[in-house]
Design a protein around this motif. Sequence first.
Motif, PDB file in Angstrom:
ATOM      1  N   ILE A  41       0.633  -1.525   0.025  1.00 42.27           N
ATOM      2  CA  ILE A  41      -0.453  -0.158  -0.085  1.00 42.27           C
ATOM      3  C   ILE A  41       0.731   1.576  -0.130  1.00 42.27           C
ATOM      4  O   ILE A  41       0.570   1.871  -1.076  1.00 42.27           O
ATOM      5  N   LYS A  42       1.535   1.482   0.838  1.00 45.58           N
ATOM      6  CA  LYS A  42       2.841   2.325   0.712  1.00 45.58           C
ATOM      7  C   LYS A  42       2.970   2.734  -0.629  1.00 45.58           C
ATOM      8  O   LYS A  42       3.632   3.600  -1.007  1.00 45.58           O
ATOM      9  N   GLN A  43       3.948   1.694  -1.395  1.00 41.92           N
ATOM     10  CA  GLN A  43       4.128   1.564  -2.790  1.00 41.92           C
ATOM     11  C   GLN A  43       3.384   2.364  -3.779  1.00 41.92           C
ATOM     12  O   GLN A  43       3.688   3.242  -4.943  1.00 41.92           O
ATOM     13  N   ASN A  44       2.116   2.040  -4.037  1.00 44.37           N
ATOM     14  CA  ASN A  44       1.304   2.671  -4.165  1.00 44.37           C
ATOM     15  C   ASN A  44       1.023   4.150  -3.751  1.00 44.37           C
ATOM     16  O   ASN A  44      -0.446   4.626  -4.304  1.00 44.37           O
ATOM     17  N   GLU A  45       1.568   4.315  -2.787  1.00 39.79           N
ATOM     18  CA  GLU A  45       0.997   5.922  -2.518  1.00 39.79           C
ATOM     19  C   GLU A  45      -0.191   6.379  -1.407  1.00 39.79           C
ATOM     20  O   GLU A  45      -0.972   7.402  -1.848  1.00 39.79           O
ATOM     21  N   GLY A  46      -0.695   5.656  -1.166  1.00 32.29           N
ATOM     22  CA  GLY A  46      -1.715   5.207  -0.348  1.00 32.29           C
ATOM     23  C   GLY A  46      -3.324   5.395  -0.904  1.00 32.29           C
ATOM     24  O   GLY A  46      -3.669   5.196  -0.313  1.00 32.29           O
ATOM     25  N   ARG A  47      -3.024   5.031  -2.476  1.00 31.74           N
ATOM     26  CA  ARG A  47      -4.313   5.277  -3.069  1.00 31.74           C
ATOM     27  C   ARG A  47      -4.938   3.828  -3.051  1.00 31.74           C
ATOM     28  O   ARG A  47      -4.180   2.505  -2.840  1.00 31.74           O
ATOM     29  N   PRO A  48      -5.888   3.414  -2.898  1.00 31.88           N
ATOM     30  CA  PRO A  48      -6.295   2.194  -3.081  1.00 31.88           C
ATOM     31  C   PRO A  48      -6.446   0.987  -4.109  1.00 31.88           C
ATOM     32  O   PRO A  48      -5.918   1.843  -5.072  1.00 31.88           O
ATOM     33  N   LEU A  49      -6.635   0.003  -3.603  1.00 27.18           N
ATOM     34  CA  LEU A  49      -5.542  -0.817  -4.648  1.00 27.18           C
ATOM     35  C   LEU A  49      -7.033  -1.337  -5.155  1.00 27.18           C
ATOM     36  O   LEU A  49      -7.673  -1.645  -5.178  1.00 27.18           O
ATOM     37  N   GLU A  50      -6.797  -2.053  -6.896  1.00 26.25           N
ATOM     38  CA  GLU A  50      -7.542  -2.445  -7.741  1.00 26.25           C
ATOM     39  C   GLU A  50      -7.370  -3.562  -7.180  1.00 26.25           C
ATOM     40  O   GLU A  50      -6.960  -4.498  -6.635  1.00 26.25           O
ATOM     41  N   SER A  51      -8.700  -4.183  -7.928  1.00 26.78           N
ATOM     42  CA  SER A  51      -9.161  -5.849  -7.308  1.00 26.78           C
ATOM     43  C   SER A  51      -7.767  -6.385  -7.764  1.00 26.78           C
ATOM     44  O   SER A  51      -7.336  -7.264  -7.125  1.00 26.78           O
ATOM     45  N   GLY A  52      -7.522  -6.143  -8.957  1.00 28.02           N
ATOM     46  CA  GLY A  52      -6.892  -7.169 -10.047  1.00 28.02           C
ATOM     47  C   GLY A  52      -5.166  -6.829  -9.228  1.00 28.02           C
ATOM     48  O   GLY A  52      -4.597  -7.579  -9.022  1.00 28.02           O
ATOM     49  N   THR A  53      -4.844  -5.886  -8.697  1.00 29.32           N
ATOM     50  CA  THR A  53      -4.244  -5.455  -8.383  1.00 29.32           C
ATOM     51  C   THR A  53      -3.944  -6.129  -7.257  1.00 29.32           C
ATOM     52  O   THR A  53      -2.775  -6.981  -6.093  1.00 29.32           O
ATOM     53  N   ILE A  54      -5.174  -6.694  -6.246  1.00 30.37           N
ATOM     54  CA  ILE A  54      -4.354  -7.024  -4.739  1.00 30.37           C
ATOM     55  C   ILE A  54      -4.826  -8.682  -5.092  1.00 30.37           C
ATOM     56  O   ILE A  54      -4.076  -9.027  -4.194  1.00 30.37           O
ATOM     57  N   HIS A  55      -4.724  -9.317  -5.983  1.00 32.78           N
ATOM     58  CA  HIS A  55      -5.321 -10.148  -6.785  1.00 32.78           C
ATOM     59  C   HIS A  55      -4.024 -10.791  -6.846  1.00 32.78           C
ATOM     60  O   HIS A  55      -3.912 -11.695  -6.322  1.00 32.78           O
ATOM     61  N   GLU A  56      -2.351  -9.791  -7.501  1.00 34.47           N
ATOM     62  CA  GLU A  56      -1.642 -10.328  -7.948  1.00 34.47           C
ATOM     63  C   GLU A  56      -1.026 -10.426  -6.332  1.00 34.47           C
ATOM     64  O   GLU A  56       0.043 -11.280  -6.278  1.00 34.47           O
ATOM     65  N   LEU A  57      -1.069  -9.269  -5.642  1.00 32.46           N
ATOM     66  CA  LEU A  57      -0.275  -9.120  -4.586  1.00 32.46           C
ATOM     67  C   LEU A  57      -0.541 -10.643  -3.600  1.00 32.46           C
ATOM     68  O   LEU A  57       0.278 -10.775  -3.239  1.00 32.46           O
ATOM     69  N   ILE A  58      -1.942 -11.165  -3.905  1.00 33.43           N
ATOM     70  CA  ILE A  58      -2.006 -11.963  -3.112  1.00 33.43           C
ATOM     71  C   ILE A  58      -1.372 -13.235  -3.358  1.00 33.43           C
ATOM     72  O   ILE A  58      -0.587 -13.908  -2.951  1.00 33.43           O
ATOM     73  N   ASN A  59      -1.320 -13.240  -4.373  1.00 34.58           N
ATOM     74  CA  ASN A  59      -0.694 -14.588  -5.492  1.00 34.58           C
ATOM     75  C   ASN A  59       1.319 -14.548  -5.038  1.00 34.58           C
ATOM     76  O   ASN A  59       1.326 -15.451  -4.648  1.00 34.58           O
ATOM     77  N   THR A  60       1.378 -13.422  -5.159  1.00 33.78           N
ATOM     78  CA  THR A  60       3.415 -13.095  -4.647  1.00 33.78           C
ATOM     79  C   THR A  60       3.248 -13.247  -2.916  1.00 33.78           C
ATOM     80  O   THR A  60       4.035 -13.825  -3.484  1.00 33.78           O
ATOM     81  N   PHE A  61       1.910 -12.865  -2.730  1.00 28.52           N
ATOM     82  CA  PHE A  61       2.279 -13.336  -0.947  1.00 28.52           C
ATOM     83  C   PHE A  61       2.589 -14.525  -0.609  1.00 28.52           C
ATOM     84  O   PHE A  61       3.207 -15.601  -0.601  1.00 28.52           O
ATOM     85  N   VAL A  62       1.714 -15.765  -1.300  1.00 23.83           N
ATOM     86  CA  VAL A  62       1.196 -16.260  -1.037  1.00 23.83           C
ATOM     87  C   VAL A  62       2.433 -17.715  -1.887  1.00 23.83           C
ATOM     88  O   VAL A  62       2.991 -18.557  -1.689  1.00 23.83           O
ATOM     89  N   HIS A  63       3.214 -17.293  -2.917  1.00 17.35           N
ATOM     90  CA  HIS A  63       3.766 -17.720  -3.498  1.00 17.35           C
ATOM     91  C   HIS A  63       5.703 -17.221  -3.612  1.00 17.35           C
ATOM     92  O   HIS A  63       6.528 -17.491  -4.729  1.00 17.35           O
ATOM     93  N   GLN A  64       5.837 -17.002  -2.473  1.00 18.13           N
ATOM     94  CA  GLN A  64       6.974 -16.540  -2.333  1.00 18.13           C
ATOM     95  C   GLN A  64       7.865 -16.960  -2.177  1.00 18.13           C
ATOM     96  O   GLN A  64       9.641 -16.801  -2.249  1.00 18.13           O
ATOM     97  N   TYR A  65       7.963 -17.443  -1.503  1.00 18.00           N
ATOM     98  CA  TYR A  65       8.559 -18.987  -1.374  1.00 18.00           C
ATOM     99  C   TYR A  65       8.955 -19.892  -2.041  1.00 18.00           C
ATOM    100  O   TYR A  65       9.920 -20.718  -2.192  1.00 18.00           O
ATOM    101  N   ASP A  66       8.440 -20.243  -3.209  1.00 18.02           N
ATOM    102  CA  ASP A  66       8.703 -21.134  -4.511  1.00 18.02           C
ATOM    103  C   ASP A  66      10.178 -21.073  -4.972  1.00 18.02           C
ATOM    104  O   ASP A  66      10.856 -22.224  -5.189  1.00 18.02           O
ATOM    105  N   GLU A  67      11.005 -19.628  -5.231  1.00 14.12           N
ATOM    106  CA  GLU A  67      12.016 -19.531  -5.818  1.00 14.12           C
ATOM    107  C   GLU A  67      13.484 -21.050  -4.966  1.00 14.12           C
ATOM    108  O   GLU A  67      14.146 -21.693  -5.223  1.00 14.12           O
ATOM    109  N   GLU A  68      13.181 -20.099  -3.528  1.00 11.74           N
ATOM    110  CA  GLU A  68      13.936 -20.922  -2.594  1.00 11.74           C
ATOM    111  C   GLU A  68      13.687 -22.025  -2.866  1.00 11.74           C
ATOM    112  O   GLU A  68      14.687 -23.016  -2.294  1.00 11.74           O
ATOM    113  N   LEU A  69      12.643 -22.505  -2.783  1.00  5.50           N
ATOM    114  CA  LEU A  69      12.323 -24.315  -2.828  1.00  5.50           C
ATOM    115  C   LEU A  69      13.176 -24.894  -4.029  1.00  5.50           C
ATOM    116  O   LEU A  69      13.532 -26.010  -3.658  1.00  5.50           O
ATOM    117  N   ASN A  70      12.190 -24.338  -4.688  1.00  5.81           N
ATOM    118  CA  ASN A  70      13.012 -24.702  -6.576  1.00  5.81           C
ATOM    119  C   ASN A  70      14.931 -25.327  -5.988  1.00  5.81           C
ATOM    120  O   ASN A  70      15.178 -25.768  -6.506  1.00  5.81           O
TER     121      ASN A  70
END
Length: 137
Positions: A68-97
């Motif tokens: 949210i800070k990187q978005n400068e406090g503006r509301p996030l769009e639905s697609g952006t939120i889904h993308e952020l959630i997907n990034t959060f869920v898969h943040q450990y995939d590279e390390e595991l590989n």
Amino acid sequence: MPRTSFEKTRKAIAKKKGPIESLHQYSRDSKRLHRAQGRDERLEKIAASRRRNDQPYLERASFFHEAIKQNEGRPLESGTIHELINTFVHQYDEELNEIQKARRKGRPASVKEDLLKVKIETLQKEWQNGFRYGARS
């Protein structure tokens, strides 16, 4: 920092009797000190456990707070939120590989690899089932 019950008890005994070095091993005051020390240790163990259990929630909150800070406090769009959630869920995939590639064939998985698999699985379950703070799964 608040004083521990051991320090309070020690101070009360010292006020009443004088130097604590003169206590008998099995005296009432000695038993009071032992109880207070046990109580402090028990409370510290509970606090450490609580901090350890709350750590994933703090990591999640800080991740989305930074987004949210990187978005400068503006509301996030639905697609952006889904993308952020997907990034959060898969943040450990590279390390595991990387860990899996570094492991020789036929060797059992390392503890770190097992922990990463559990983390990833937990995040994916939360993504599918929804997130509830403090809920037991």
